[in-house]
Design an enzyme around this catalytic site. Structure first.
Site, short mmCIF file in Angstrom:
data_model
loop_
_atom_site.label_atom_id
_atom_site.label_comp_id
_atom_site.label_asym_id
_atom_site.label_seq_id
_atom_site.Cartn_x
_atom_site.Cartn_y
_atom_site.Cartn_z
N ASP A 63 -10.60 -47.77 52.68
CA ASP A 63 -11.28 -46.51 52.40
C ASP A 63 -10.36 -45.60 51.60
O ASP A 63 -9.28 -45.22 52.05
CB ASP A 63 -11.68 -45.82 53.71
CG ASP A 63 -12.75 -44.76 53.51
OD1 ASP A 63 -12.61 -43.94 52.59
OD2 ASP A 63 -13.73 -44.76 54.28
N SER A 113 -18.04 -41.57 51.22
CA SER A 113 -17.92 -42.89 51.85
C SER A 113 -19.22 -43.40 52.44
O SER A 113 -19.33 -44.60 52.73
CB SER A 113 -16.85 -42.85 52.95
OG SER A 113 -15.58 -42.60 52.40
N HIS A 174 -18.28 -44.19 62.25
CA HIS A 174 -17.91 -43.45 61.05
C HIS A 174 -18.69 -44.01 59.86
O HIS A 174 -19.42 -44.99 59.99
CB HIS A 174 -16.40 -43.54 60.82
CG HIS A 174 -15.83 -42.39 60.04
ND1 HIS A 174 -15.43 -42.50 58.73
CD2 HIS A 174 -15.61 -41.11 60.40
CE1 HIS A 174 -14.97 -41.33 58.32
NE2 HIS A 174 -15.07 -40.46 59.30
N GLU A 338 -12.30 -52.49 58.05
CA GLU A 338 -12.02 -51.25 57.33
C GLU A 338 -10.63 -50.70 57.66
O GLU A 338 -10.32 -50.44 58.83
CB GLU A 338 -13.05 -50.17 57.65
CG GLU A 338 -12.80 -48.88 56.84
CD GLU A 338 -13.51 -47.66 57.37
OE1 GLU A 338 -13.66 -46.70 56.60
OE2 GLU A 338 -13.91 -47.66 58.56
N ASP A 343 -7.84 -43.23 53.65
CA ASP A 343 -8.62 -42.08 53.18
C ASP A 343 -8.17 -40.78 53.86
O ASP A 343 -7.99 -39.75 53.21
CB ASP A 343 -10.09 -42.34 53.47
CG ASP A 343 -11.00 -41.20 53.09
OD1 ASP A 343 -11.18 -40.96 51.89
OD2 ASP A 343 -11.54 -40.53 54.01
N HIS A 385 -14.02 -45.81 47.19
CA HIS A 385 -13.77 -44.79 46.17
C HIS A 385 -12.28 -44.59 46.05
O HIS A 385 -11.49 -45.16 46.81
CB HIS A 385 -14.44 -43.45 46.56
CG HIS A 385 -14.03 -42.98 47.92
ND1 HIS A 385 -12.80 -42.43 48.18
CD2 HIS A 385 -14.69 -43.02 49.11
CE1 HIS A 385 -12.71 -42.13 49.47
NE2 HIS A 385 -13.84 -42.49 50.07
N HIS A 460 -11.97 -36.85 46.88
CA HIS A 460 -12.04 -38.20 46.33
C HIS A 460 -11.84 -38.16 44.82
O HIS A 460 -12.00 -37.12 44.18
CB HIS A 460 -13.40 -38.82 46.64
CG HIS A 460 -13.64 -39.04 48.09
ND1 HIS A 460 -14.88 -39.37 48.62
CD2 HIS A 460 -12.80 -38.98 49.16
CE1 HIS A 460 -14.79 -39.50 49.93
NE2 HIS A 460 -13.53 -39.26 50.28
#
Length: 530
Positions: A63, A113, A174, A338, A343, A385, A460
């Site tokens: 992430d 996300s 999430h 993940e 992130d 991203h 992001h």
């Protein structure tokens, strides 16, 4: 000014102490020519494409792991082992096929996300903030959910008889993991406590509830998010009496106990286990586990740099247990992994936390490679991203990735770190001017790198992200594609979902070549014996 230059010089000298020397062999053109020729020979072997059926499908999702993060993590990995870092190979670097994915959401140039997760899991692009619904759904508007639901590759795999699993370092409800099983017009509806009354009255379900109700019998679920599963104010088992970690559910349901009861009642022969700490997890014999629910924190798991190695499992440890459970199914498995806190580190401007999270995910990729075979397992590594993160400043070879650039700013005559953010919480003024980083510990774990624009949370980035692939049909990931293309490739390789005609034309199998079949068989036998 003299004292300032002395401070800067001492910092630069200190940063170079212990730095690996420039390798003598790199001065010889033969070294580079030989390396390039070896790479060329390896590339030529890829002309024989792996068109086997992918019995197993693994997606590693970093992430926020944009290309600058991948490069910086590579350098960090090398430096952690005493190398200069630039020449190091990440596990994902070893994958033979690399492409780019366009990450925009249907309504956003720079994505979030949730919309991206819907793309790479459900195969359709969607609006930001929504999971498991098409772009016809409007964020936070419950009445736009029904009729706009889209299913994920995890569902396609389960329907095809494969075992399925989710492993994350964030909450299991999430944005990223939730798109694998939920249909929600708001990614923040973690439990009914976070939902508006009108949404509940209209019949919308919170994401934690959907985890257990939408796709029956997800074989492996591991991550955080414990508090969203228990009644409001129920004290947490690990942090008793700490209000912020207590249960949140207004409906009074204990979703964990319901899962335990259902496992006992419905699967008389199967073996289900709920664990909430590392000791319990690693004490399990995967051969005796059919269903596993592991919730290791009330919220997200701690950063790897702050993880209690006695009580909290690493991502690598969770992945190993997951694969050992899932691979028992002769029909194969689908696993979503993940590295979610890459992130979070970037959002907080804490590059050191983010990069160590990326290195840990790379370890997990390596562990998965040891437990599977490229002959029957398609593995993809990508990001949802990027971030406003980068590093530069003409740093010399072997410069610590968290160190200073070898120059002063010609605008304010102050040093700066190589790592910088375009925006975020690292923007700081001291006496009306940019902070002098040489006066603080810029290599501390939670140091917030300087940012050009002040924001409480860094944002992001909008550039394309890399997609690394190996195994059956990995060559289909090439060039530049829309992000929603990814699950279509995985489904085609695994003969699931809407892509099965090519499988039926081969008598229902993709037909391993005899030599590859022998290798795969030997690998499987060895793996089981070990």
């Amino acid at each position: 000014m003299t004292s300032l230059l002395l401070i800067v010089c001492s910092c630069l000298i200190a940063g170079s102490v212990g730095r690996p020397q420039f390798p003598e062999k790199e001065k010889d053109p033969k070294y580079w020519n030989a390396g390039a020729q070896m790479t060329l020979k390896n590339a030529l072997t890829l002309q024989t494409l792996n068109k086997n059926k992918a019995e197993n499908l693994i997606l590693f999702l970093g992430d926020g792991m944009g290309v600058p993060t991948v490069t910086a993590a590579r350098i960090l990995k090398g430096q952690l082992s005493g190398q200069s870092g630039e020449e190091t190979q990440l596990e994902m670097d070893k994958f033979p096929f690399v492409s780019l994915a366009k990450t925009y959401n249907t309504n956003a140039q720079v994505p979030d996300s949730a919309g991206t997760a819907t793309a790479y899991l459900c195969g359709v692009k969607a609006n930001e903030g929504t999971v498991g619904v098409s772009a016809a759904a409007v964020r936070s508007q419950c009445n736009t959910t029904e009729g706009n639901e889209v299913t994920s590759i995890l569902r396609w795999a389960k329907d095809a008889g494969k075992s399925v699993g989710i492993v994350t370092t964030t909450r299991v409800n999430h944005a990223t993991p939730s798109a694998a099983y939920a249909h929600s017009v708001d990614r923040d509806w973690y439990s009914d406590n976070e939902m508006p009354a009108e949404a509940l009255q209209a019949g919308c379900k919170d994401i934690a509830r959907q985890l257990f109700e939408n796709i029956p019998n997800i074989d492996v679920i591991m991550g955080g998010g414990r508090k969203y599963m228990f009644p409001k104010n129920r004290s947490d088992v690990e942090y008793p009496g700490v209000a912020k970690h207590s249960g949140t559910r207004k409906d009074g349901r204990d979703l964990v106990q319901e899962w335990i009861d259902k496992t006992k009642d419905k699967f008389k022969v199967a073996k289900g286990h709920y664990v909430w700490n590392k000791k319990q997890l690693l004490s399990l014999n995967p051969n005796n586990v059919d269903y596993l629910l592991g919730l290791f924190e009330p919220g997200d798991l701690p950063y790897d740099l702050e993880r209690n190695s006695e009580t909290d499992p690493s991502l690598t440890e969770m992945v190993e247990v997951a694969i050992k459970i899932l691979r028992k199914n002769p029909s194969g498995f689908y696993l979503l992994v993940e590295g979610g806190r890459i992130d979070h580190g970037h959002h907080e401007g804490k590059a050191k936390q983010a990069l160590h999270e990326a290195v840990e995910m790379d370890r997990a990729i390596g562990r998965a490679s040891l437990l599977t075979s490229i002959h029957d397992t398609l593995t993809i590594v990508t990001a949802d991203h990027s971030h406003m993160f980068n590093f530069g400043g003409y740093t010399p070879r072997g410069n610590t990735i968290f160190g200073l650039a070898p120059m002063l700013s010609d605008a304010d005559q102050k040093p700066f770190t190589s790592i910088l953010y375009g925006n975020g919480p690292g923007y700081k003024l001291v006496n009306g001017a940019r902070e002098n980083v040489s006066t603080i510990d810029y290599q501390e774990n939670n140091y917030q790198a300087q940012a050009a624009v002040p924001l409480s949370m860094e944002t992001h980035g909008g550039e394309d992200v890399a997609v690394f692939a190996k195994g059956p049909m990995a060559h289909l990931l090439h060039g530049v594609h829309e992000q929603n293309y990814i699950p279509h490739v995985m489904a085609y390789a695994g003969c699931i979902g809407q892509n099965r005609e090519h499988c039926l034309s081969r008598s229902g199998t993709a037909g391993l070549h005899p030599v590859l079949s022998t290798i795969a068989t030997l690998f499987t036998v060895t793996r089981l014996l070990c």
